[in-house]
Design a protein around this motif. Structure first.
Motif, short mmCIF file in Angstrom:
data_model
loop_
_atom_site.label_atom_id
_atom_site.label_comp_id
_atom_site.label_asym_id
_atom_site.label_seq_id
_atom_site.Cartn_x
_atom_site.Cartn_y
_atom_site.Cartn_z
N ARG A 135 53.01 123.15 -34.48
CA ARG A 135 53.20 123.88 -35.74
C ARG A 135 54.68 123.87 -36.15
O ARG A 135 54.99 123.76 -37.34
CB ARG A 135 52.67 125.30 -35.60
CG ARG A 135 51.16 125.28 -35.49
CD ARG A 135 50.48 126.42 -36.20
NE ARG A 135 49.07 126.14 -36.34
CZ ARG A 135 48.12 126.72 -35.62
NH1 ARG A 135 48.42 127.65 -34.74
NH2 ARG A 135 46.86 126.37 -35.81
N ARG A 136 55.55 124.00 -35.20
CA ARG A 136 56.98 123.94 -35.49
C ARG A 136 57.37 122.56 -36.04
O ARG A 136 58.11 122.45 -37.02
CB ARG A 136 57.76 124.24 -34.20
CG ARG A 136 59.16 124.69 -34.46
CD ARG A 136 59.75 125.25 -33.18
NE ARG A 136 61.06 124.62 -33.06
CZ ARG A 136 61.61 124.24 -31.96
NH1 ARG A 136 61.02 124.45 -30.80
NH2 ARG A 136 62.79 123.68 -31.96
N CYS A 137 56.84 121.52 -35.44
CA CYS A 137 57.10 120.16 -35.90
C CYS A 137 56.53 119.96 -37.30
O CYS A 137 57.19 119.37 -38.16
CB CYS A 137 56.51 119.15 -34.93
SG CYS A 137 56.87 117.44 -35.36
N ALA A 138 55.33 120.43 -37.54
CA ALA A 138 54.70 120.28 -38.85
C ALA A 138 55.55 120.95 -39.92
O ALA A 138 55.76 120.39 -41.01
CB ALA A 138 53.29 120.87 -38.84
N GLU A 139 56.05 122.13 -39.63
CA GLU A 139 56.89 122.84 -40.60
C GLU A 139 58.16 122.06 -40.90
O GLU A 139 58.56 121.89 -42.05
CB GLU A 139 57.24 124.22 -40.05
CG GLU A 139 58.08 125.06 -41.00
CD GLU A 139 58.43 126.41 -40.40
OE1 GLU A 139 59.52 126.92 -40.74
OE2 GLU A 139 57.65 126.94 -39.60
N SER A 140 58.79 121.54 -39.87
CA SER A 140 60.01 120.75 -40.05
C SER A 140 59.72 119.48 -40.83
O SER A 140 60.50 119.11 -41.74
CB SER A 140 60.57 120.41 -38.66
OG SER A 140 61.71 119.62 -38.76
N CYS A 141 58.63 118.81 -40.54
CA CYS A 141 58.28 117.58 -41.25
C CYS A 141 57.98 117.84 -42.71
O CYS A 141 58.34 117.02 -43.57
CB CYS A 141 57.10 116.90 -40.56
SG CYS A 141 57.58 116.03 -39.05
N CYS A 194 53.11 113.00 -40.66
CA CYS A 194 53.40 113.65 -39.38
C CYS A 194 53.02 115.13 -39.45
O CYS A 194 52.42 115.67 -38.52
CB CYS A 194 54.88 113.48 -39.04
SG CYS A 194 55.31 114.08 -37.40
N ALA A 195 53.35 115.79 -40.54
CA ALA A 195 53.00 117.21 -40.69
C ALA A 195 51.49 117.40 -40.62
O ALA A 195 51.00 118.32 -39.96
CB ALA A 195 53.56 117.75 -42.00
N ASP A 196 50.74 116.52 -41.28
CA ASP A 196 49.28 116.62 -41.27
C ASP A 196 48.72 116.42 -39.86
O ASP A 196 47.85 117.16 -39.41
CB ASP A 196 48.66 115.60 -42.22
CG ASP A 196 48.88 115.92 -43.68
OD1 ASP A 196 49.29 117.06 -44.00
OD2 ASP A 196 48.65 115.02 -44.51
N VAL A 197 49.20 115.39 -39.18
CA VAL A 197 48.71 115.10 -37.84
C VAL A 197 49.08 116.23 -36.88
O VAL A 197 48.26 116.65 -36.05
CB VAL A 197 49.24 113.73 -37.34
CG1 VAL A 197 48.86 113.51 -35.88
CG2 VAL A 197 48.70 112.60 -38.20
N CYS A 198 50.28 116.75 -36.99
CA CYS A 198 50.70 117.84 -36.12
C CYS A 198 49.85 119.09 -36.34
O CYS A 198 49.49 119.77 -35.38
CB CYS A 198 52.18 118.17 -36.32
SG CYS A 198 53.29 116.95 -35.60
N LEU A 253 47.66 111.69 -28.65
CA LEU A 253 48.43 110.44 -28.60
C LEU A 253 48.91 110.05 -30.00
O LEU A 253 50.05 109.60 -30.16
CB LEU A 253 47.59 109.32 -27.99
CG LEU A 253 47.20 109.50 -26.52
CD1 LEU A 253 46.29 108.36 -26.08
CD2 LEU A 253 48.42 109.62 -25.63
N ALA A 254 48.06 110.22 -31.00
CA ALA A 254 48.44 109.92 -32.38
C ALA A 254 49.58 110.82 -32.84
O ALA A 254 50.51 110.37 -33.53
CB ALA A 254 47.25 110.07 -33.31
N CYS A 255 49.53 112.07 -32.44
CA CYS A 255 50.58 113.02 -32.80
C CYS A 255 51.93 112.58 -32.22
O CYS A 255 52.94 112.54 -32.92
CB CYS A 255 50.20 114.41 -32.30
SG CYS A 255 51.32 115.72 -32.85
#
Length: 86
Positions: A75-81, A50-54, A23-25
């Motif tokens: 992981r894709r979102c973390a990389e983009s963030c 966001c990258a850390d949470v993802c 939910l936090a993510c």
């Protein structure tokens, strides 16, 4: 994934720590997107978090199992963030 996969699956998928992280993510992703749409330079701060949470969410989903799609997307979102936070 939290509502459509974890809740119906139950078990490890709905353990409080994992479910709250999912939910936090979702929430930090939404917040980061809104900050970027506002055009404020502060989006770098939300994107970094966001990258850390993802990444944390991806690890949690990996440990729970049967969530590879979620792992990949987090992981894709973390990389983009990370790129947007730079």
């Amino acid at each position: 994934m939290a509502s459509n996969h974890c809740l119906p699956t139950g078990g490890k998928h709905v353990e409080p720590e994992h479910f709250r992280l999912m939910l936090a993510c979702a929430e930090i992703c939404r917040t980061s997107a809104h900050f970027m749409l506002l055009g404020t330079g502060h989006h770098k701060h939300t994107c970094r978090e966001c990258a850390d949470v993802c990444e944390d969410c991806a690890r949690s989903c990996e440990q729970v199992g049967d969530m590879q799609h979620c792992v990949d997307q987090c992981r894709r979102c973390a990389e983009s963030c990370r790129k947007m936070a730079a």
